[in-house]
Design a protein around this motif. Structure first.
Motif, short mmCIF file in Angstrom:
data_model
loop_
_atom_site.label_atom_id
_atom_site.label_comp_id
_atom_site.label_asym_id
_atom_site.label_seq_id
_atom_site.Cartn_x
_atom_site.Cartn_y
_atom_site.Cartn_z
N THR A 13 0.82 -1.14 -0.15
CA THR A 13 0.15 -0.01 -0.06
C THR A 13 0.83 1.12 -0.14
OG1 THR A 13 -0.10 0.01 2.40
CG2 THR A 13 -1.65 -1.21 1.17
N ASN A 14 0.29 2.34 -0.52
CA ASN A 14 0.63 3.84 -0.32
C ASN A 14 -0.30 4.69 0.28
OD1 ASN A 14 0.98 6.68 -1.61
ND2 ASN A 14 3.12 5.71 -1.44
N GLY A 35 -2.89 -3.46 -12.14
CA GLY A 35 -3.46 -3.52 -10.95
C GLY A 35 -4.61 -2.63 -10.73
N THR A 36 -5.75 -2.92 -10.16
CA THR A 36 -6.88 -2.17 -9.75
C THR A 36 -6.97 -2.43 -8.29
OG1 THR A 36 -8.39 -4.24 -9.87
CG2 THR A 36 -8.03 -2.78 -11.52
N GLU A 37 -8.15 -1.73 -7.61
CA GLU A 37 -8.38 -2.04 -6.16
C GLU A 37 -8.66 -3.32 -5.67
OE1 GLU A 37 -10.49 1.15 -4.15
OE2 GLU A 37 -9.57 2.60 -4.94
N GLU A 38 -9.28 -4.07 -6.67
CA GLU A 38 -9.79 -5.33 -6.58
C GLU A 38 -8.67 -6.24 -6.67
OE1 GLU A 38 -13.30 -8.38 -7.87
OE2 GLU A 38 -13.19 -6.52 -8.87
N TYR A 39 -7.92 -5.90 -7.69
CA TYR A 39 -6.72 -6.94 -7.85
C TYR A 39 -5.37 -6.03 -7.98
CZ TYR A 39 -10.27 -10.02 -9.75
OH TYR A 39 -11.30 -10.95 -9.95
N PRO A 40 -4.81 -5.80 -6.72
CA PRO A 40 -3.70 -4.90 -6.39
C PRO A 40 -2.55 -5.47 -7.52
CG PRO A 40 -4.76 -5.28 -4.38
CD PRO A 40 -5.33 -6.24 -5.42
N ARG A 172 10.84 0.23 3.06
CA ARG A 172 9.94 0.57 1.94
C ARG A 172 10.49 0.18 0.81
NH1 ARG A 172 8.91 7.16 3.11
NH2 ARG A 172 11.46 6.97 3.59
N PHE A 173 9.33 -0.14 -0.26
CA PHE A 173 9.90 -0.62 -1.40
C PHE A 173 9.41 0.31 -2.72
CE2 PHE A 173 8.97 -4.52 1.29
CZ PHE A 173 10.32 -4.85 1.60
N ARG A 174 10.17 0.13 -3.86
CA ARG A 174 9.73 0.67 -5.13
C ARG A 174 9.83 -0.45 -6.00
NH1 ARG A 174 7.62 3.12 -8.77
NH2 ARG A 174 7.84 5.33 -8.91
N TYR A 175 8.75 -0.80 -6.69
CA TYR A 175 8.70 -1.93 -7.66
C TYR A 175 8.39 -1.14 -8.82
CZ TYR A 175 6.94 -5.42 -4.01
OH TYR A 175 6.68 -6.14 -2.83
N ALA A 195 7.71 9.43 -3.91
CA ALA A 195 6.22 9.46 -3.33
C ALA A 195 5.70 7.96 -3.78
CB ALA A 195 5.69 10.61 -3.98
N CYS A 196 6.15 7.13 -4.53
CA CYS A 196 5.63 5.90 -4.82
C CYS A 196 6.21 4.79 -4.16
CB CYS A 196 5.42 5.73 -6.27
SG CYS A 196 4.45 6.75 -7.34
N PHE A 197 7.05 4.99 -3.08
CA PHE A 197 7.75 3.92 -2.32
C PHE A 197 6.37 3.35 -1.49
CE2 PHE A 197 11.56 5.18 -3.52
CZ PHE A 197 12.55 4.02 -3.25
N THR A 198 6.43 1.88 -1.26
CA THR A 198 5.57 1.54 -0.35
C THR A 198 5.17 2.02 1.02
OG1 THR A 198 6.67 -0.20 0.45
CG2 THR A 198 5.61 -0.50 -1.51
N ASP A 199 4.17 1.82 1.79
CA ASP A 199 4.31 2.23 3.28
C ASP A 199 5.20 1.17 3.84
OD1 ASP A 199 2.25 3.98 3.09
OD2 ASP A 199 0.63 2.52 3.28
#
Length: 267
Positions: A13-14, A35-40, A172-175, A195-199
């Motif tokens: 998540t972010n 990815g979507t909210e249903e399929y991250p 924190r990760f950045r894919y 800003a797009c690193f994970t939580d």
């Protein structure tokens, strides 16, 4: 290598929101993160002393018993401070069929132009028969085609000793995907580097489970769950499309999970 089941992977998540990714903005399909909210779009989990990283891709990343000639990359922030850029790169290199760890020795910060490449000598872990990395059919058809997961596994003890981290270190990760491990030039999901690193997550335990319907045993999507330490609310989350839920890195202790929306069983 026994990879985790789909239900065991935790969506990254972010700001508490699972990552989504545009469909069809990169080719070939095996490098297009979707990815979507249903399929991250991206996932992480620790199990059996291993760390697992997962990408959701529009197409199959494998080819001829190995992987396509591209790279699937995760950058690590290990010091909780992105003002000095990231510390390590984990990459699956399709051209050499291995997983590598590369230290970012010379940090160029901040990096809005994606100009900070890792300069260290790659530490290589060869892939043999899809033992530490694999491509498997996903549970989605975003873009109207069969999607795939790409999973990368690395031993936790290797991460700890090489990166100098522990079970409690905030990470924190950045894919993203790329032409190779030194040119960050394919699917970045979003352009803002920092800003797009994970939580934050850790290598510690992730608390997870499943909400099911008592009548037919099916998973309940969208159920609001709250995590309590006695009467103190610690965290809240909602179940995914198949009823799975997770709480990332709660402090050690005994907890109660409550759901006021459903009279289903909590597993």
């Amino acid at each position: 290598m026994a990879f985790p089941d789909n239900s065991e992977f935790i969506a990254m998540t972010n700001d508490g929101i699972p990552f989504t990714a545009a469909i069809g903005d990169e080719n070939p399909a095996g490098t297009d993160i979707v990815g979507t909210e249903e399929y991250p779009a991206i996932y992480f989990v620790t199990k059996d002393n291993n760390a697992y990283f997962r990408f959701r891709l529009r197409g199959n990343p494998t080819f001829g018993g190995g992987f396509q000639n591209f790279a699937w990359i995760i950058l690590f922030d290990t010091d909780s401070d992105l003002t000095d850029s990231y510390e390590w790169e984990l990459a699956l290199r399709g051209n050499s069929n291995d997983v590598v760890l590369i230290e970012n020795l010379i940090k160029n910060s901040p990096s809005p132009d994606w100009g900070d490449r890792a300069e260290g000598t790659p530490i290589s872990f060869p892939i043999t028969g899809y033992d530490i990395a694999r491509g498997v059919i996903a549970d989605s058809t975003l873009g109207g085609v069969q999607n795939y997961f790409l999973d990368i596994c690395i031993d936790e003890s290797t991460l700890k000793s090489t990166l100098g981290i522990s079970d409690e270190t905030p990470l924190r990760f950045r894919y993203f995907t790329s032409a190779n491990e030194i040119n960050f030039n394919k699917d970045r999901m979003c352009e803002d580097f920092d800003a797009c690193f994970t939580d934050f997550v850790t290598l510690g335990t992730v608390f997870s489970g499943l909400v099911i319907n008592k009548e037919d045993g099916s998973g309940i999507a969208g159920a609001l769950l709250e995590l309590y330490d006695h009467d103190q609310l610690i965290d809240s989350t909602t179940t995914d499309a198949t009823g799975n839920y997770s709480f990332l890195n709660p402090p050690a202790g005994e907890y109660t999970v409550r759901s006021e929306e459903h009279t289903s069983e909590l597993q």
